[in-house]
Design an enzyme around this catalytic site. Structure first.
Site, PDB file in Angstrom:
ATOM      1  N   ASP A  99      -3.031   6.108   3.587  1.00  0.00           N
ATOM      2  CA  ASP A  99      -3.963   5.917   4.698  1.00  0.00           C
ATOM      3  C   ASP A  99      -3.902   7.173   5.580  1.00  0.00           C
ATOM      4  OD1 ASP A  99      -5.716   3.850   6.291  1.00  0.00           O
ATOM      5  OD2 ASP A  99      -4.229   4.533   7.756  1.00  0.00           O
ATOM      6  N   HIS A 295      -6.316  -2.004   0.030  1.00  0.00           N
ATOM      7  CA  HIS A 295      -5.983  -0.803   0.803  1.00  0.00           C
ATOM      8  C   HIS A 295      -4.491  -0.483   0.834  1.00  0.00           C
ATOM      9  CE1 HIS A 295      -6.294   2.298   3.787  1.00  0.00           C
ATOM     10  NE2 HIS A 295      -5.539   1.624   4.646  1.00  0.00           N
TER      11      HIS A 295
END
Length: 317
Positions: A99, A295
């Protein structure tokens, strides 16, 4: 066993978790995470012969939280990694990020290739500087509803997320996981906030336990402002990186992402990922796409991520 200590870097104090000995591997978490998001990587990477270090990055967890928004530019974030490598007594390191940690890892390789043995990014692909400031571009594309623009409003997301951090984090982790089944653009009603329409699961995914949620919630006991300040520098970072327009990451590189991750579905990103092998000749393999993974790459698919990282790191050691 994972050990913990504090290290002074660039005028701030960083909390680090570490295990093992050998070539240094720095693991950089994203939003809204902490060093704990790498818990499944410590043992396998240490067993493979590496000194594994995961900091709480500035603005997170037990590390310092500078008050000035300008203290969270990409130069500060990369500077922390460079300083950490030096403070740990090393001349070079492998840098791995997930991320927001991925752009920090990629930019560390871009700015200081002399320090980087190899670089790996999870979820967020390598940086290719666009022609317009990102906040401005997303504001125009989505009428101010893209989550970056919502985060950019001083104090707004800070207050929404801080009212009940445990619920905030539970909703975030489920909604961005492979189990949620949603891969649409992350748009926010600026009046209602982001959490209002975010599902609150009755039970957590198997890979994210109540104990994980406890640890993560504790790491946000100082609030979300430091973490959100990273987003408030997006346009400033675009300005600061003008000298690197057209530059490419030349260090040996690995990119891993999930096919249910919202980030690789951002506008223009699928096309970028498809072209990465051509754009980055030092990519050691085709981008690794993990089926059914959302994610939280290294938490949802630890075995596959660990195998890819160990193969990558050993090939360069």
């Amino acid at each position: 066993m994972v050990q913990h200590r504090l290290i002074d870097v660039n005028g701030i104090r960083l909390h680090i978790a570490e295990e093992g000995s050998g070539p240094l591997v720095v693991l950089l978490h994203g939003f809204p995470e902490s060093w704990h998001s790498w818990q499944h990587q410590f043992g396998p990477l240490a067993a493979a012969g590496f000194h594994v270090v995961a900091p709480d990055q500035r603005g997170y967890g037990s590390s310092d939280h500078p008050e000035d928004v300008d203290a969270y530019s990409i130069f500060h974030l990369v500077g922390d990694v460079v300083g950490l490598i030096r403070e740990l007594g090393e001349d070079k390191a492998f840098v791995v990020g997930h991320d927001w940690g991925a752009p920090v890892a990629w930019h560390t390789a871009l700015f200081r290739p002399d320090l980087v043995r190899g670089v790996a990014g999870l979820s967020v692909p390598p940086p290719f500087r666009g022609t317009r400031p990102p906040l401005q571009a997303m504001d125009e594309m989505f009428g101010g509803r893209f989550y970056w623009n919502y985060f950019d409003r001083p104090g707004v997301a800070d207050a929404e997320f801080g009212r009940d951090p445990r619920t905030t984090l539970r909703k975030f982790f489920f909604s961005a996981s492979g189990e949620s089944g949603s891969v649409g653009q992350p748009l926010v009603d600026p009046e209602r906030g982001w959490l209002a329409d975010m599902p609150d699961p009755e039970r957590l995914p198997e890979w994210f336990t109540e104990e994980d949620l406890d640890a993560l919630t504790e790491s946000f006991s100082q609030g979300f402002t430091g973490a959100l300040n990273w987003y408030r520098n997006l346009d400033r970072n675009w300005e600061l990186t003008a000298p690197w327009q057209g530059a490419r990451v030349t260090s040996p590189a690995l990119y891993v992402y999930g096919d249910r991750d919202v980030v690789p579905a951002f506008p223009g990103t699928p096309e970028l990922i498809e072209r990465l092998p051509v754009l980055m000749p030092n990519l050691v393999r085709e981008p690794l796409k993990l089926a059914g993974c959302g994610h939280w790459t290294q938490q949802e698919r630890p075995d596959e991520v660990n195998a890819a990282l160990v193969e990558f790191l050993k090939s360069l050691s």
